[in-house]
Design an enzyme around this catalytic site. Structure first.
Site, PDB file in Angstrom:
ATOM      1  N   PHE A 151      10.616   8.724  -0.965  1.00 31.67           N
ATOM      2  CA  PHE A 151       9.713   8.697   0.173  1.00 31.67           C
ATOM      3  C   PHE A 151      10.428   8.490   1.495  1.00 31.67           C
ATOM      4  CE2 PHE A 151       9.467   3.959   0.547  1.00 31.67           C
ATOM      5  CZ  PHE A 151       9.980   3.658  -0.613  1.00 31.67           C
ATOM      6  N   GLY A 152       9.668   8.187   2.546  1.00 34.82           N
ATOM      7  CA  GLY A 152      10.247   7.784   3.725  1.00 34.82           C
ATOM      8  C   GLY A 152      11.440   8.216   4.263  1.00 34.82           C
ATOM      9  N   TYR A 153      12.598   7.829   4.490  1.00 35.61           N
ATOM     10  CA  TYR A 153      13.718   8.171   4.754  1.00 35.61           C
ATOM     11  C   TYR A 153      14.703   8.679   3.788  1.00 35.61           C
ATOM     12  CZ  TYR A 153      12.362   5.857   9.178  1.00 35.61           C
ATOM     13  OH  TYR A 153      11.483   5.459  10.291  1.00 35.61           O
ATOM     14  N   ASP A 201       9.419  -6.140   2.262  1.00 37.00           N
ATOM     15  CA  ASP A 201       9.427  -5.573   3.417  1.00 37.00           C
ATOM     16  C   ASP A 201      10.700  -5.163   3.681  1.00 37.00           C
ATOM     17  OD1 ASP A 201       7.739  -5.270   6.053  1.00 37.00           O
ATOM     18  OD2 ASP A 201       9.509  -6.042   6.754  1.00 37.00           O
ATOM     19  N   HIS A 233       0.769  -1.198   0.023  1.00 35.80           N
ATOM     20  CA  HIS A 233      -0.122   0.180  -0.040  1.00 35.80           C
ATOM     21  C   HIS A 233       0.995   1.159  -0.160  1.00 35.80           C
ATOM     22  CE1 HIS A 233      -3.608  -1.873   0.464  1.00 35.80           C
ATOM     23  NE2 HIS A 233      -3.136  -2.882   1.071  1.00 35.80           N
TER      24      HIS A 233
END
Ligand code: ITT
Length: 190
Positions: A148-150, A69, A9
Site C-alpha cells: 500500500f501507500g508508497y 504512526d 483504519h
C-alpha cells in the site's frame, strides 16, 4: 493479555500487524470492527500522533491498544512528506495521487535518498514505544502491485526492488516489522 485493539483504519497496516502477531494467542480487534472513527491527527511528531490514536480508543475500552504512526522522509525534500505522508497531495489524497506528487516533486533528481519510519505505541497501564527505520531510495517509476501507500516507489537499501515488488518479504525487513518486533516481546510478557 488476550485482547489487543489496533487503532488503525489503514487496511494495509492492519494486515501487516495481524500477520506479524499471527502466532500470538491474542485476539486482535480493529478500530473498524469497533465502529470507531479516527481522531484528528494534530500532532507534530509520529509519537504524538501514535499516542493520540492509541489514547482515543484505550480511554474508551480500557483494552491494551496499539497504534502506528509512520511516514516516508525524502532527504532532498527536507524530510517531506514525513508526518504528512497520508495527506501529501492534500485532504483528498489517494495513494496514487501521493505517489504521482512525489515523483513529480523529485523529477529526474539523482539524489533520491529516503527513509521510512514507523513509531508504534502500545498503551495499557504503561506507555510502550518502539521505532523502526529503514533507509533506501525512491524509484523513478512505480513498480509492483502488492502492499500500500508508497510501497511501489520505495527501494530499501541493499535491494534492487521496491517494497511492492518484494511482496511478502517486506514483512521481514520493513520499518514496521522492526518496530513490531520489540512490541511483540512486550505483548508476550503482558
Ligand atoms: P491510521 O492513522 O488509521 O493508522 P494512516 O494511513 O492515516 O492510517 P498514518 O497517519 O501513519 O496512517 O500515515 C502514514 C502514511 O504513510 C500512510 O497513509 C502511507 O501513505 C504511508 N506509509 C506508512 N507506512 C507505509 C508502508 O509500510 N508502505 C507504504 N506506505 C506507507
Amino acid at each position: 493479555m488476550d485482547k489487543l485493539i489496533v487503532a488503525t483504519h489503514n487496511r494495509g497496516k492492519l494486515r501487516e500487524i495481524k500477520q506479524f502477531f499471527c502466532d500470538l494467542p491474542v485476539k486482535i480487534i480493529s478500530a473498524d470492527e469497533l465502529g470507531e472513527d479516527s481522531p484528528r491527527e494534530t500532532g507534530k511528531t509520529y509519537r504524538e500522533n501514535a499516542l493520540l490514536k492509541a489514547r482515543y480508543l484505550y480511554d474508551k475500552y480500557r483494552i491494551p491498544t496499539l497504534a502506528d504512526d509512520s511516514g516516508l522522509e525524502v532527504k532532498i525534500l527536507n524530510g517531506l512528506p514525513g508526518v504528512y505522508s497520508a495527506r501529501f497531495d492534500g485532504p483528498k489524497a489517494t495513494y496514487e495521487s501521493n505517489n504521482i506528487k512525489l515523483l513529480s516533486r523529485l523529477g529526474n533528481k539523482s539524489d533520491r535518498r529516503a527513509k521510512f519510519i514507523s513509531v508504534i505505541i502500545l498503551l495499557s497501564d504503561t506507555i510502550y514505544q518502539s521505532i523502526g527505520k529503514v533507509s533506501g531510495r525512491i524509484a523513478y517509476n512505480l513498480s509492483g502491485v502488492s502492499g500500500f501507500g508508497y510501497d511501489p516507489l520505495f527501494i530499501p537499501l541493499g535491494y534492487q526492488k521496491t517494497y511492492s515488488e518484494l511482496a511478502c518479504k517486506k514483512q521481514f525487513i520493513s520499518h514496521r516489522a522492526i518496530a513490531l518486533k520489540k512490541i511483540k516481546k512486550i505483548i508476550e510478557k503482558l
